[in-house]
Write a protein that holds these residues in place. Structure first.
Motif, PDB file in Angstrom:
ATOM      1  N   ILE A 139       0.831  -1.198   0.000  1.00 15.53           N
ATOM      2  CA  ILE A 139       0.000   0.000   0.000  1.00 15.53           C
ATOM      3  C   ILE A 139       0.870   1.254   0.000  1.00 15.53           C
ATOM      4  O   ILE A 139       0.592   2.222  -0.729  1.00 15.53           O
ATOM      5  N   GLU A 140       1.930   1.244   0.781  1.00 15.67           N
ATOM      6  CA  GLU A 140       2.822   2.405   0.853  1.00 15.67           C
ATOM      7  C   GLU A 140       3.450   2.698  -0.513  1.00 15.67           C
ATOM      8  O   GLU A 140       3.557   3.856  -0.923  1.00 15.67           O
ATOM      9  N   ARG A 141       3.866   1.652  -1.222  1.00 17.98           N
ATOM     10  CA  ARG A 141       4.459   1.835  -2.552  1.00 17.98           C
ATOM     11  C   ARG A 141       3.445   2.439  -3.526  1.00 17.98           C
ATOM     12  O   ARG A 141       3.776   3.318  -4.323  1.00 17.98           O
ATOM     13  N   LEU A 142       2.219   1.956  -3.464  1.00 20.74           N
ATOM     14  CA  LEU A 142       1.180   2.482  -4.344  1.00 20.74           C
ATOM     15  C   LEU A 142       0.868   3.940  -4.030  1.00 20.74           C
ATOM     16  O   LEU A 142       0.732   4.771  -4.935  1.00 20.74           O
ATOM     17  N   GLU A 143       0.748   4.272  -2.749  1.00 20.29           N
ATOM     18  CA  GLU A 143       0.419   5.645  -2.360  1.00 20.29           C
ATOM     19  C   GLU A 143       1.540   6.602  -2.743  1.00 20.29           C
ATOM     20  O   GLU A 143       1.287   7.728  -3.187  1.00 20.29           O
ATOM     21  N   HIS A 144       2.772   6.159  -2.596  1.00 22.58           N
ATOM     22  CA  HIS A 144       3.909   7.008  -2.982  1.00 22.58           C
ATOM     23  C   HIS A 144       3.908   7.247  -4.494  1.00 22.58           C
ATOM     24  O   HIS A 144       4.135   8.368  -4.967  1.00 22.58           O
ATOM     25  N   ALA A 145       3.640   6.199  -5.262  1.00 19.03           N
ATOM     26  CA  ALA A 145       3.593   6.330  -6.723  1.00 19.03           C
ATOM     27  C   ALA A 145       2.443   7.246  -7.146  1.00 19.03           C
ATOM     28  O   ALA A 145       2.586   8.051  -8.069  1.00 19.03           O
ATOM     29  N   ALA A 146       1.302   7.124  -6.467  1.00 18.97           N
ATOM     30  CA  ALA A 146       0.138   7.950  -6.802  1.00 18.97           C
ATOM     31  C   ALA A 146       0.441   9.425  -6.571  1.00 18.97           C
ATOM     32  O   ALA A 146       0.012  10.288  -7.349  1.00 18.97           O
ATOM     33  N   ARG A 147       1.170   9.724  -5.495  1.00 21.79           N
ATOM     34  CA  ARG A 147       1.523  11.125  -5.206  1.00 21.79           C
ATOM     35  C   ARG A 147       2.476  11.687  -6.264  1.00 21.79           C
ATOM     36  O   ARG A 147       2.453  12.878  -6.563  1.00 21.79           O
ATOM     37  N   PRO A 179       2.291  11.945 -12.785  1.00 26.23           N
ATOM     38  CA  PRO A 179       2.906  11.015 -13.749  1.00 26.23           C
ATOM     39  C   PRO A 179       4.433  11.091 -13.802  1.00 26.23           C
ATOM     40  O   PRO A 179       5.035  10.593 -14.733  1.00 26.23           O
ATOM     41  N   ASP A 180       5.029  11.742 -12.803  1.00 23.91           N
ATOM     42  CA  ASP A 180       6.485  11.880 -12.794  1.00 23.91           C
ATOM     43  C   ASP A 180       7.124  10.610 -12.230  1.00 23.91           C
ATOM     44  O   ASP A 180       7.790  10.629 -11.186  1.00 23.91           O
ATOM     45  N   ILE A 181       6.901   9.494 -12.908  1.00 24.99           N
ATOM     46  CA  ILE A 181       7.486   8.214 -12.505  1.00 24.99           C
ATOM     47  C   ILE A 181       7.994   7.501 -13.751  1.00 24.99           C
ATOM     48  O   ILE A 181       7.629   7.844 -14.873  1.00 24.99           O
ATOM     49  N   GLU A 182       8.822   6.508 -13.539  1.00 28.69           N
ATOM     50  CA  GLU A 182       9.350   5.710 -14.635  1.00 28.69           C
ATOM     51  C   GLU A 182       8.378   4.583 -14.990  1.00 28.69           C
ATOM     52  O   GLU A 182       7.660   4.072 -14.122  1.00 28.69           O
ATOM     53  N   GLY A 183       8.384   4.186 -16.263  1.00 31.98           N
ATOM     54  CA  GLY A 183       7.545   3.066 -16.682  1.00 31.98           C
ATOM     55  C   GLY A 183       7.888   1.790 -15.949  1.00 31.98           C
ATOM     56  O   GLY A 183       7.021   0.942 -15.695  1.00 31.98           O
ATOM     57  N   GLU A 184       9.176   1.640 -15.560  1.00 33.47           N
ATOM     58  CA  GLU A 184       9.596   0.440 -14.841  1.00 33.47           C
ATOM     59  C   GLU A 184       8.862   0.303 -13.503  1.00 33.47           C
ATOM     60  O   GLU A 184       8.582  -0.808 -13.044  1.00 33.47           O
ATOM     61  N   LEU A 211       5.776   1.206 -12.884  1.00 39.62           N
ATOM     62  CA  LEU A 211       4.456   0.642 -13.153  1.00 39.62           C
ATOM     63  C   LEU A 211       4.516  -0.874 -13.219  1.00 39.62           C
ATOM     64  O   LEU A 211       3.652  -1.575 -12.684  1.00 39.62           O
ATOM     65  N   ASP A 212       5.547  -1.387 -13.886  1.00 39.16           N
ATOM     66  CA  ASP A 212       5.708  -2.833 -14.002  1.00 39.16           C
ATOM     67  C   ASP A 212       5.903  -3.462 -12.628  1.00 39.16           C
ATOM     68  O   ASP A 212       5.336  -4.514 -12.319  1.00 39.16           O
ATOM     69  N   GLU A 213       6.706  -2.819 -11.785  1.00 39.74           N
ATOM     70  CA  GLU A 213       6.937  -3.348 -10.433  1.00 39.74           C
ATOM     71  C   GLU A 213       5.645  -3.373  -9.620  1.00 39.74           C
ATOM     72  O   GLU A 213       5.365  -4.339  -8.901  1.00 39.74           O
ATOM     73  N   LEU A 214       4.845  -2.309  -9.736  1.00 38.37           N
ATOM     74  CA  LEU A 214       3.599  -2.241  -8.978  1.00 38.37           C
ATOM     75  C   LEU A 214       2.582  -3.260  -9.483  1.00 38.37           C
ATOM     76  O   LEU A 214       1.805  -3.815  -8.693  1.00 38.37           O
ATOM     77  N   LEU A 261       3.842   1.249 -22.085  1.00 31.49           N
ATOM     78  CA  LEU A 261       3.677   2.451 -21.281  1.00 31.49           C
ATOM     79  C   LEU A 261       5.020   2.987 -20.803  1.00 31.49           C
ATOM     80  O   LEU A 261       5.796   2.281 -20.167  1.00 31.49           O
ATOM     81  N   GLY A 262       5.278   4.237 -21.111  1.00 32.97           N
ATOM     82  CA  GLY A 262       6.516   4.863 -20.684  1.00 32.97           C
ATOM     83  C   GLY A 262       7.703   4.560 -21.574  1.00 32.97           C
ATOM     84  O   GLY A 262       8.778   5.142 -21.394  1.00 32.97           O
ATOM     85  N   ARG A 263       7.516   3.637 -22.545  1.00 32.85           N
ATOM     86  CA  ARG A 263       8.620   3.283 -23.444  1.00 32.85           C
ATOM     87  C   ARG A 263       8.254   3.582 -24.895  1.00 32.85           C
ATOM     88  O   ARG A 263       9.006   4.224 -25.617  1.00 32.85           O
TER      89      ARG A 263
END
Length: 321
Positions: free
Chosen positions: A199-207, A210-215, A217-220, A255-257
């Protein structure tokens, strides 16, 4: 970071030369080195060629190479583990990471081509393209076969399994039958600390989106659809789900690539809802939430497939036709 056989062998030989465990004038033979490290001659030949270009070793009138740029006397003796030991460790080259070092690039090519239609994959051309041994190439193809991307057709040829609309639907149908069952089992056994971490990983990514890497998304995606599901503790079901992996690879390699990330995050809220039901010890509701998520996900992925199939551009590698 994964390293090829050649990278690992290069490091071992160069270090032993620099530290004088391989003395100047020592004859280095392909066969001796290949036998000692338990690998084929191809990466040995490439490594020796590189060391020669960098003047760590040199040619001479006999067979093989000599240690040093311009050594004096020629030393002939077989190499042994003692020549490469460091801090008591025996020489070792991890052949597993060798083929894994190439997985992402080959997987990317195969996934994009599978969306476009039917392709043949030539094993020999793949080996030459990657500049690796046939053993390494075969390990790559066996992995791709295990996750449903390719099928063996004849001696040197494999076929890419087309990811058409019907196959996508069938793969999602399999996941809808199996994943909710596994997540219900996992919810009854998963430690709360593990759920909190997801849950913590998801909430951090949501915050950050879209300033995240496509990789990421794959991890999540894998947090829920592989790591959490696998805690359902039924390896036979996990083996079946492995064949549905191409679905996850569509998002991973698009996505992202190839495609921009969507304006809104693609699945964070739905994954959070599932994990929240697990944290509340409501396994049946967690399973139902996952089934609903998979149904909505199919529609999104199908849209991506259709758009990419119609307008996406790919560069077909030499080993595919």
């Amino acid at each position: 970071m994964t390293r090829t056989l050649r990278d690992q062998l290069y490091t071992a030989l160069k270090q032993s030369i620099v530290e004088k465990r391989l003395e100047p004038g020592l004859v280095l033979l392909e066969g001796n080195i290949a036998t000692l490290f338990g690998i084929s001659r191809s990466p040995v030949r490439q490594t020796l060629s590189q060391l020669h270009e960098e003047r760590y070793i040199c040619r001479f009138e006999g067979r093989g190479y000599l240690v040093g740029a311009s050594p004096g006397d020629i030393v002939r003796r077989p190499l042994s583990e003692r020549d490469f030991k460091q801090s008591g460790d025996a020489p070792w080259v991890d052949r597993t990471v060798s083929w894994r070092a190439h997985i992402d690039s080959v997987e990317h090519d195969v996934v994009l081509c599978s969306i476009k239609g039917a392709f043949e994959l030539n094993e020999l051309k793949l080996s030459k393209s990657l500049k690796v041994s046939r053993t390494v190439t075969h390990q790559i193809l066996l992995y791709l076969q295990s996750i449903g991307l390719v099928e063996k057709t004849k001696y040197n040829s494999w076929s890419v399994v087309p990811l058409d609309d019907r196959r996508l639907h069938n793969l999602y149908e399999a996941r809808r039958q199996l994943e909710p069952y596994m997540i219900e089992r996992a919810a009854r056994n998963m430690p709360e600390s593990t759920i909190d971490r997801y849950i913590e990983r998801l909430e951090h990514a949501a915050r950050s989106y879209p300033d995240i890497e496509g990789e990421l998304l794959d991890e999540l995606e894998n947090d829920l659809h592989h790591s959490a599901v696998s805690l359902g503790d039924n390896q036979e079901v996990m083996n079946m789900l492995r064949r549905t992996h191409p679905i996850l690879l569509v998002s991973k390699h698009l996505l992202g690539r190839v495609l921009k990330l969507p304006d809104q995050d693609p699945f964070f809220d739905e994954h959070l809802w599932i994990f929240e039901k697990m944290r509340q010890q409501q396994p049946v509701l967690a399973g139902k939430a996952l089934a609903s998520h998979l149904k909505r996900s199919e529609s999104k992925v199908l849209t991506r497939l259709i758009n990419f199939r119609e307008s996406g551009e790919i560069e077909i590698p030499v080993y595919l036709r």
